[in-house]
Design an enzyme around this catalytic site. Structure first.
Site, mmCIF file in Angstrom:
data_model
loop_
_atom_site.group_PDB
_atom_site.id
_atom_site.type_symbol
_atom_site.label_atom_id
_atom_site.label_comp_id
_atom_site.label_asym_id
_atom_site.label_seq_id
_atom_site.Cartn_x
_atom_site.Cartn_y
_atom_site.Cartn_z
ATOM 1 N N GLY A 66 -6.682 -5.017 3.130
ATOM 2 C CA GLY A 66 -6.994 -5.623 1.846
ATOM 3 C C GLY A 66 -7.468 -4.634 0.811
ATOM 4 O O GLY A 66 -7.822 -5.021 -0.304
ATOM 5 N N GLY B 101 0.842 -1.199 0.000
ATOM 6 C CA GLY B 101 0.000 0.000 0.000
ATOM 7 C C GLY B 101 0.874 1.244 0.000
ATOM 8 O O GLY B 101 2.105 1.152 0.054
ATOM 9 N N GLU C 258 -0.490 -10.644 3.298
ATOM 10 C CA GLU C 258 -0.294 -9.761 4.464
ATOM 11 C C GLU C 258 -0.630 -10.486 5.759
ATOM 12 O O GLU C 258 0.085 -10.365 6.759
ATOM 13 C CB GLU C 258 -1.163 -8.511 4.333
ATOM 14 C CG GLU C 258 -0.673 -7.545 3.259
ATOM 15 C CD GLU C 258 -1.630 -6.392 2.994
ATOM 16 O OE1 GLU C 258 -1.178 -5.378 2.484
ATOM 17 O OE2 GLU C 258 -2.836 -6.516 3.289
ATOM 18 N N GLY D 270 0.404 -1.167 6.439
ATOM 19 C CA GLY D 270 -0.671 -0.193 6.552
ATOM 20 C C GLY D 270 -1.981 -0.886 6.926
ATOM 21 O O GLY D 270 -2.021 -2.094 7.150
#
Ligand code: 5RP
Length: 261
Positions: free
Chosen positions: A103, A34, A111, A90
Site C-alpha cells: 500500500g 509500484g 491489490e 511488489g
C-alpha cells in the site's frame, strides 16, 4: 535506456524479469502497482512482443492500467476475468512467512482484491524489503473519507491493546490535500515500528467502521522473487520450502527501455 540504473532499480528489474517466467500463454494475470510491478509490466510486454505470448492482465490501479495500455499488455477488468491464474506484485515489506505490508503506492485495496482472486500470488522485491518482523514500514489503512478523524481515533484506541511498538497514525497527503485512492478513499498510515501479531492486527483493523481494508497480506503470497543489484535473483517458495538462486541477464539493449528517458 537509462544506461546507469541504480543497484536498487537493477534489483527490481531482475526480480520482475525472473517473475514473468512464471507466466504462461493463456493465463489471466493480476498486474501489481509500484516501481517493481512497472518493470514486470514492461517485461511482460516484451514477452508478448517477442514470443507471441497470449495473456490478459487485470491491473490493480489506474496507473498500472495506463502503463499496460502504453506498452501493449492486453487488459480487462476483474469482473470480466472473474478468477486469475497468477498475480505478480511488489511489496513494501515481507517477513519469513511471506506476510506482507503493501500500500506504499496507495493501491492496497485493488491489490488485495486481485491477489485474493488469484490461484497464486508472487511478490517481486529488492532484498531491502525482507524483514524479520513487519512494521518498520508504516502500515497503510484505506478509510472512507466520511468521519475519517473518528476512524483514525478508533484505530489509535484499538492499537492500545495490540502488540505493536508505536501507535502514531497520520493521514497520507498529496501536497496540501489528502491523497485520494482510485476508490476515492483516504489512506491512514500507521507508524507501528514493530507488529507482533500481523494476523490479529489485520482482523481487528477491518472490524473498525470506516476502515475499508488494511495493507497486511496474510496467507496470500506463495512465492517471493528477490532481486539483487548484481543480477542475482532468489526464488523462495513457501509451500515447497525451497529456495534457489539464478542470474538474470541484464542487457542494456533490452528494448523494454526503448521508450524510457
Ligand atoms: C502499491 C504497493 C507496492 O507494491 C509497494 O509500495 C512496493 O512498491 P515499489 O515496487 O515501488 O517499491 O503496495 O500500493
Amino acid at each position: 535506456m537509462p544506461a546507469d540504473l541504480s543497484p536498487i532499480d537493477k534489483a527490481k528489474f531482475v526480480a520482475a524479469k525472473r517473475a514473468t517466467e512464471f507466466i504462461e500463454t493463456g493465463m489471466k494475470v493480476g498486474l501489481g502497482t509500484g516501481s517493481t510491478a512497472a518493470w514486470m509490466v514492461r517485461c511482460l510486454a516484451e514477452r508478448i512482443r517477442e514470443e507471441g505470448l497470449k495473456v490478459v492482465g487485470v491491473p490493480t490501479s489506474s496507473r498500472t492500467a495506463e502503463l499496460a495500455r502504453q506498452v501493449g499488455v492486453p487488459i480487462t477488468t476483474l469482473d470480466e476475468a472473474k478468477w486469475l491464474d497468477l498475480t505478480i506484485d511488489g511489496a513494501d515489506e515481507f517477513d519469513p512467512n511471506l506476510a506482507l505490508i503493501k500500500g506504499g503506492g496507495a493501491a492496497l485495496l485493488q491489490e488485495k482484491i486481485v491477489a485474493t482472486a488469484s490461484d497464486q500470488m508472487i511478490v517481486i522485491a529488492d532484498a531491502a524489503k525482507e524483514v524479520a518482523q513487519l512494521g518498520a514500514f508504516p502500515l497503510p489503512v484505506e478509510v472512507i473519507p466520511f468521519g475519517w478523524q473518528t476512524t483514525k481515533a478508533l484505530i489509535e484506541e484499538t492499537l492500545v491493546s495490540l502488540d505493536v511498538m508505536n501507535r502514531d497514525c497520520s493521514l497520507r497527503m498529496n501536497g496540501a490535500k489528502p491523497l485520494i485512492t482510485d476508490e476515492s478513499n483516504y489512506i491512514i498510515d500507521l507508524h507501528l515500528k514493530r507488529i507482533g501479531n500481523p494476523r490479529q492486527l489485520a482482523l481487528v483493523l477491518n472490524q473498525i467502521p470506516g476502515v475499508v481494508e488494511n495493507g497486511l497480506f496474510i496467507d496470500i503470497c506463495d512465492i517471493v522473487v528477490i532481486g539483487h543489484g548484481d543480477g542475482r535473483v532468489t526464488v523462495r517458495d513457501i509451500n515447497q520450502g525451497s529456495e534457489r538462486d539464478d542470474f538474470v541477464e541484464f542487457k542494456p539493449s533490452d528494448n523494454i527501455f526503448a521508450d524510457m528517458e
